[in-house]
Design an enzyme around this catalytic site. Structure first.
Site, PDB file in Angstrom:
ATOM      1  N   LYS A 111      -6.787  -5.308  -2.867  1.00 17.88           N
ATOM      2  CA  LYS A 111      -7.730  -5.544  -1.628  1.00 17.88           C
ATOM      3  C   LYS A 111      -8.749  -4.499  -0.975  1.00 17.88           C
ATOM      4  CE  LYS A 111      -4.015  -4.311   1.092  1.00 17.88           C
ATOM      5  NZ  LYS A 111      -4.707  -3.346   1.872  1.00 17.88           N
ATOM      6  N   CYS A 134      -2.150  -2.646   7.569  1.00 17.77           N
ATOM      7  CA  CYS A 134      -1.916  -3.537   6.361  1.00 17.77           C
ATOM      8  C   CYS A 134      -0.613  -4.429   6.557  1.00 17.77           C
ATOM      9  CB  CYS A 134      -2.009  -2.804   5.242  1.00 17.77           C
ATOM     10  SG  CYS A 134      -3.669  -2.394   5.122  1.00 17.77           S
ATOM     11  N   ASP A 168       0.674  -1.225  -0.120  1.00 18.43           N
ATOM     12  CA  ASP A 168       0.081   0.357   0.006  1.00 18.43           C
ATOM     13  C   ASP A 168       0.832   1.335  -0.048  1.00 18.43           C
ATOM     14  OD1 ASP A 168      -2.113  -1.865   0.250  1.00 18.43           O
ATOM     15  OD2 ASP A 168      -2.941  -1.042   1.912  1.00 18.43           O
ATOM     16  N   HIS A 221     -10.515   7.066   1.724  1.00 20.18           N
ATOM     17  CA  HIS A 221      -9.178   6.537   1.130  1.00 20.18           C
ATOM     18  C   HIS A 221      -9.191   5.759   0.137  1.00 20.18           C
ATOM     19  CE1 HIS A 221      -9.522   3.679   4.314  1.00 20.18           C
ATOM     20  NE2 HIS A 221      -8.293   2.818   3.462  1.00 20.18           N
ATOM     21  N   HIS A 267     -10.880   0.514  -2.492  1.00 22.46           N
ATOM     22  CA  HIS A 267     -11.968   0.487  -1.956  1.00 22.46           C
ATOM     23  C   HIS A 267     -13.104   1.111  -2.904  1.00 22.46           C
ATOM     24  CE1 HIS A 267     -10.377  -0.522   1.795  1.00 22.46           C
ATOM     25  NE2 HIS A 267      -9.874   0.535   2.078  1.00 22.46           N
ATOM     26  N   HIS A 325     -17.352   2.767   0.882  1.00 19.41           N
ATOM     27  CA  HIS A 325     -17.128   1.577   1.249  1.00 19.41           C
ATOM     28  C   HIS A 325     -17.188   1.560   3.043  1.00 19.41           C
ATOM     29  CE1 HIS A 325     -14.063  -1.445   2.727  1.00 19.41           C
ATOM     30  NE2 HIS A 325     -14.505  -2.064   1.785  1.00 19.41           N
ATOM     31  N   ASP A 345      -4.524  -0.911  -1.940  1.00 22.86           N
ATOM     32  CA  ASP A 345      -5.912  -0.868  -1.020  1.00 22.86           C
ATOM     33  C   ASP A 345      -6.858   0.021  -1.835  1.00 22.86           C
ATOM     34  OD1 ASP A 345      -6.887  -1.209   1.612  1.00 22.86           O
ATOM     35  OD2 ASP A 345      -7.162   0.957   2.101  1.00 22.86           O
TER      36      ASP A 345
HETATM   37  C1  VGL Z   1      -4.592   0.738   5.689  1.00 25.77           C
HETATM   38  C2  VGL Z   1      -6.089   1.785   7.321  1.00 25.77           C
HETATM   39  C3  VGL Z   1      -6.886   1.634   6.311  1.00 25.77           C
HETATM   40  C4  VGL Z   1      -3.297   0.303   5.498  1.00 25.77           C
HETATM   41  C5  VGL Z   1      -5.555   0.607   4.732  1.00 25.77           C
HETATM   42  O1  VGL Z   1      -2.728   0.317   4.155  1.00 25.77           O
HETATM   43  O2  VGL Z   1      -2.523   0.141   6.505  1.00 25.77           O
HETATM   44  N1  VGL Z   1      -5.039   1.177   7.011  1.00 25.77           N
HETATM   45  N2  VGL Z   1      -7.000   0.947   5.046  1.00 25.77           N
HETATM   46 ZN    ZN Z   2      -8.209   0.908   3.672  1.00 28.35          ZN
END
Ligand code: VGL
Ligand code: ZN
Length: 238
Positions: free
Chosen positions: A140, A185, A42, A115, A82, A86, A80
């Site tokens: 994901k 993550c 990510d 995000h 979404h 979401h 990530d």
């Molecule tokens: C993440 C919070 C929400 C991450 C992703 O990449 O750690 N954290 N979505």
């Molecule tokens: Zn996320």
């Protein structure tokens, strides 16, 4: 002329240099082999400074990851990814604010600012990442009602992303994990890697954490318990 004091001081300097050289050599003791893969988690605009869920110092992982990646033939990136609205977004739950929690069908969920919405600039990988040989991008978190911090399994604990099957098919069983965020993550990916029988190394200085409500300390404790190895980028011989 060198007097005795200067001579002794000189010896001391030499000793320090020898120790430094030796520990630098000893430090880079982990060798990348054919079964090794780098998972880059990510490293997306939303998580970088200026992004909607910016991780403090998130941009600092990029040069560390670029340097390490040169040593890896096998690299998987994650994104990530979404849907708009979401379930993990605070804005999807009336009266809820980011960083509060809520109970969803599969358990407790931290709520986030919007995000990494599919196809947006914020969901894009950092333009400064330089890993042209990366062979796979795993997306994901694209099911509307289920989050997925882990690159392996969604937050319902059962829906797979297919990553374990991919790694097993390619006989990649030693996983080096870097990216954002350490306590979400990265940690969930490392814990699921262990559950699926992989070796997992988290490269601490190639990650940064969010650290909300003690999440960073808890993540490291959980990882340690699960046999995840906590290393530094200087431990890897690149
Ligand atoms: C993440 C919070 C929400 C991450 C992703 O990449 O750690 N954290 N979505
Ligand atoms: Zn996320």
């Amino acid at each position: 002329m060198l007097d005795r004091r200067q001579f002794v001081a000189g010896l001391g300097t030499m000793a320090v240099m020898t120790i430094a050289a030796r520990s630098a050599w000893a430090a880079a003791s982990i060798k990348i082999d054919d079964a090794s893969a780098l998972l880059v988690i990510d490293v997306q605009n939303c998580f970088l400074p200026g992004g909607s869920l910016a991780v403090k110092g998130g941009d600092q992982v990029v040069p560390v990851i670029n340097r390490l990646a040169k040593g890896f033939a096998n690299v998987v990136l994650t994104q990530d990814w979404h849907t708009p609205g979401h379930a993990s977004f605070a804005s999807s739950h009336s009266g809820k604010k980011p960083f509060e929690t809520i109970d969803l069908a599969y358990g407790k969920q931290v709520l986030w600012p919007d995000h990494c919405v599919q196809g947006t600039e914020g969901a894009g990988l950092s333009k400064d990442l330089s890993i042209p040989q990366a062979g796979l991008i795993i997306r994901k978190g694209y099911h509307q009602d289920v989050d997925s911090y882990s690159a392996f399994t969604e937050a319902d604990g059962k829906t797979t992303t297919g990553l374990a099957a991919y790694l097993n098919a390619r006989k990649l069983q030693r996983l080096f994990i870097a990216g954002l965020a350490t306590d979400f993550c990265v940690a969930w990916t490392a814990l699921d890697a262990r559950k699926a029988g992989f070796e997992a190394y988290v490269i601490e200085d190639a990650c940064r954490g969010i650290d909300t409500q003690g999440s960073l300390a808890k993540a490291w404790a959980d990882m340690e318990k699960a046999g995840v190895k906590r290393i530094q980028s200087s431990d890897i011989a690149v």
